[in-house]
Design an enzyme around this catalytic site. Structure first.
Site, PDB file in Angstrom:
ATOM      1  CG  ASP A 223       6.954  83.535 -52.426  1.00  0.00           C
ATOM      2  OD1 ASP A 223       7.434  82.453 -52.068  1.00  0.00           O
ATOM      3  OD2 ASP A 223       7.651  84.535 -52.690  1.00  0.00           O
ATOM      4  CG  ASP A 423       8.679  88.265 -54.919  1.00  0.00           C
ATOM      5  OD1 ASP A 423       8.572  87.068 -54.586  1.00  0.00           O
ATOM      6  OD2 ASP A 423       9.660  88.970 -54.622  1.00  0.00           O
ATOM      7  CG  ASP A 427       6.678  82.958 -56.369  1.00  0.00           C
ATOM      8  OD1 ASP A 427       6.722  81.877 -55.742  1.00  0.00           O
ATOM      9  OD2 ASP A 427       7.110  84.029 -55.909  1.00  0.00           O
TER      10      ASP A 427
END
Length: 508
Positions: A223, A423, A427
Site C-alpha cells: 500500500d 496499514d 487494506d
C-alpha cells in the site's frame, strides 16, 4: 533440543517479566488530596488513577492525565528512541518511564493490554503447527513402527545363530539408537524460538504456518499511503479560480472533511486550524470512500475529491486548473478537486513523505529477485512518481478500497505467492486475501486483526527481518531433520550389526 526449548521459553518469559507485579494507585483522601496505595496488579481496574515514577515500568495501558516524560517503548516495539508522552497520550504496559512522574488513568490491565495481547499471540504462534510439522507428525508413527520392526528383525537374526545375549544387546541398541524425537520436535521448537525472537524485535507472528508460507513468497504488494509513506499528509498549495478566496475555500472544504477518516482529510483540517480559520458546519454530507465527499456549506453545494468523482456529479471542470494538476501530480502530490454549485473552483495539493527506510527495503527485496507492486487508490501519475523515487516497481493505481482484494486474488490466480503490506481499514480485505498479510503497528486495529504478521512500529526494515526469520526457521527445521536422517542411516546399521553396545547407543 533442550537449548532450543529453553530459548523458546525464555523468549516468552522475558515478555512476562515486563509486566510489573504491582502499581501505585491514587485515592482521594479526606483532606482533598491523594493518598498512595500500593496494590497488586490484579487488583487494579480500568478507571483507576495510578502514579508512575521515573524508572518504573508502566503497569497498565492507559491515558496520561498529568505530567510529561519520555517513555522507552523498545521492549514492545523495538523503537530505540524514547517517545515523549504528555497529557492525552496513550501509554502501554511494560514500557519504561524515564524522566518524570506521570499520572495515568488505567484503560486495560493484564491480558487486556498491548503487552498481554502480544504475549497471547506469541504463545499461540509457539503452539501452532506449520505444514512441514504436519508432514513430520505423519512420518513419526511410521518411523517408530519401522524401528520396532528393525529391532525385532535384529533379535531374530542373532537369536537364529544361537547368540541370545548378543541378540538382546543388538535389539536393545537399535531401540536406543533410533531418534524419532528430532522429527517430532525439530519443527515446534524452531517455530517457538522464532516466534519469541520475532517478538523481541517487534515482529508479532500469529501462527507457525505463516513462517513457512512467508519463506515461499515471490511477490510483495505494498500500500502507498501510511505504508511506504509516513501517512502524514501536508497541504502544499491551494489555488482558486472564479474569484474564490483561498482561506475561505480551504475552510469550507475542512468542514466537509470532518466526515472523512482519510489522512488527506486530516491534512486539510490541520491546515485550516494552522491558519486560525473559524470552524464551519457542513450539512447533508455524503462520504464515498475512494472518491470524495459532497454536502452543503453556507447554502452552497460542495463536491470535493477526485476528478472522476466530479465527473460523476456532472461538474464542469476548469481546463486551467487541470494543467496545474498535471504538474503537481508529476511531483508526487495528490490533488483534491473542489467544486461549488456544479463548477470546479479550486485545487488543494497535499503531499506525503517517503519513510526513511522505504528505499532500502525495496532495494533489498528487489535484489533477492522479488516481484514488487505498488497498490494505491491515488492517481497513476502520483503513484508512479512515488515508485520512481523507490527505484521503480509495477504500479496499480486508482484502485477503490473494495478492489484491492480482487487484485490480490488475480495475482494469486496467475501463480504468485503474494505478501501484502498495509496499514489501513481499506487494506484489511487484501491482508486477509494475501498468502501473508503484514500490518504496520501504526495502522488501524482492523488491519492488525486481519494480518498474519504485525510490526509493532513503523520500521519497514522489519519486513526484511520477517522474511529473513522465515528463511532461517525453515532452514533450521530442514537442517535438524536432515541431521536426524543421516544419524539414523549411519547408526542403525551399526546397531543391527552389533557393532555398538546399548551403553554406547545411549551415549550417542
Amino acid at each position: 533440543e533442550a537449548a532450543t526449548k529453553r530459548q523458546a521459553i525464555a523468549s516468552t518469559q522475558r515478555l512476562l517479566d515486563l509486566q510489573p507485579r504491582g502499581a501505585t494507585v491514587l485515592h482521594e483522601g479526606e483532606n482533598g488530596g491523594y493518598e498512595e496505595v500500593l496494590r497488586p496488579i490484579r487488583a487494579v481496574k480500568p478507571g483507576d488513577i495510578v502514579l508512575i515514577r521515573p524508572g518504573d515500568h508502566i503497569p497498565a495501558d492507559g491515558e496520561v492525565i498529568d505530567g510529561r516524560s519520555s517513555v522507552d517503548e523498545s521492549m514492545l516495539s523495538g523503537e530505540s528512541r524514547p517517545v515523549t508522552k504528555g497529557v492525552g497520550d496513550k501509554i502501554s504496559a511494560g514500557t519504561l518511564n524515564n524522566d518524570s512522574a506521570l499520572t495515568v488513568r488505567v484503560e486495560g490491565t493484564l491480558r487486556n493490554t498491548s503487552l498481554g495481547r502480544i504475549i497471547r499471540l506469541v504463545e499461540e504462534a509457539q503452539t501452532s503447527k506449520a505444514p512441514i510439522q504436519s508432514t513430520a507428525d505423519r512420518i513419526v508413527p511410521w518411523f517408530v513402527a519401522i524401528t520396532l520392526l528393525l529391532a525385532t528383525s535384529t533379535f531374530v537374526f542373532w537369536y537364529h545363530y544361537g547368540h541370545f545375549e548378543l541378540a538382546l544387546m543388538a535389539a536393545t541398541s537399535v531401540l536406543i539408537i533410533t531418534c524419532p524425537c528430532a522429527f517430532g520436535l525439530a519443527t515446534p521448537m524452531s517455530i517457538a524460538s522464532a516466534a519469541g525472537l520475532g517478538a523481541r524485535h517487534g515482529i508479532l507472528i500469529k501462527n507457525g504456518e505463516v513462517l513457512e508460507t512467508l519463506s515461499h513468497i515471490d511477490h510483495f504488494v505494498f500500500d502507498k499511503t501510511g505504508t511506504l509513506t509516513e501517512g502524514r499528509m501536508r497541504v502544499k498549495a491551494v489555488i482558486t479560480r472564479d474569484g474564490a478566496d483561498e482561506d475561505t475555500l480551504l475552510n469550507q472544504v475542512a468542514a466537509l472533511e470532518q466526515f472523512s477518516e482519510h489522512s488527506i482529510a486530516r491534512a486539510i483540517e490541520t491546515e485550516a486550524e494552522a491558519r486560525d480559520l473559524p470552524p464551519l458546519r457542513a450539512r447533508e454530507v455524503v462520504n464515498k470512500p475512494g472518491h470524495g465527499l459532497k454536502g452543503r456549506v453556507g447554502g452552497h453545494e460542495f463536491i470535493v475529491g477526485t476528478l472522476h468523482w466530479l465527473s460523476q456529479n456532472a461538474v464542469v471542470c476548469n481546463d486551467e486548473l487541470q494543467h496545474r494538476v498535471a504538474e503537481w501530480e508529476a511531483q508526487a502530490m495528490t490533488c483534491v478537486h473542489v467544486a461549488i454549485d456544479g463548477h470546479e473552483v479550486g485545487i488543494i495539493a497535499v503531499a506525503d513523505r517517503l519513510r526513511a527506510d522505504a528505499r532500502a527495503l525495496i532495494d533489498n527485496l528487489r535484489a533477492t529477485g522479488m516481484r514488487l507492486t505498488l497498490l494505491s487508490g491515488d492517481r497513476r501519475t502520483v503513484a508512479e512518481a512515488i515508485a520512481n523515487q523507490l527505484g521503480g516497481m509495477e504500479v496499480i493505481a486508482e484502485v477503490l478500497p473494495e478492489d484491492k482484494d480482487r487484485i490480490i486474488h488475480e495475482l494469486q490466480e496467475k501463480g504468485a505467492k503474494v505478501a501484502m503490506v498495509g496499514d489501513g481499514i481499506n487494506d484489511a480485505p487484501a491482508l486477509i486475501r494475501a498468502d501473508v498479510g503484514i500490518a504496520l503497528g501504526s495502522g488501524t486495529d482492523v488491519s492488525g486483526e486481519s494480518a498474519d504478521i504485525v510490526l509493532m512500529n513503523d520500521e519497514l526494515d522489519k519486513v526484511r527481518l520477517s522474511v529473513a526469520l522465515s528463511h532461517r526457521t525453515l532452514r533450521t527445521i530442514r537442517q535438524n531433520i536432515g541431521i536426524s536422517i543421516a544419524y539414523n542411516l549411519i547408526m542403525i546399521p551399526l546397531a543391527m550389526s552389533a557393532a555398538i553396545t546399548p551403553l554406547v547407543a545411549a551415549i550417542a
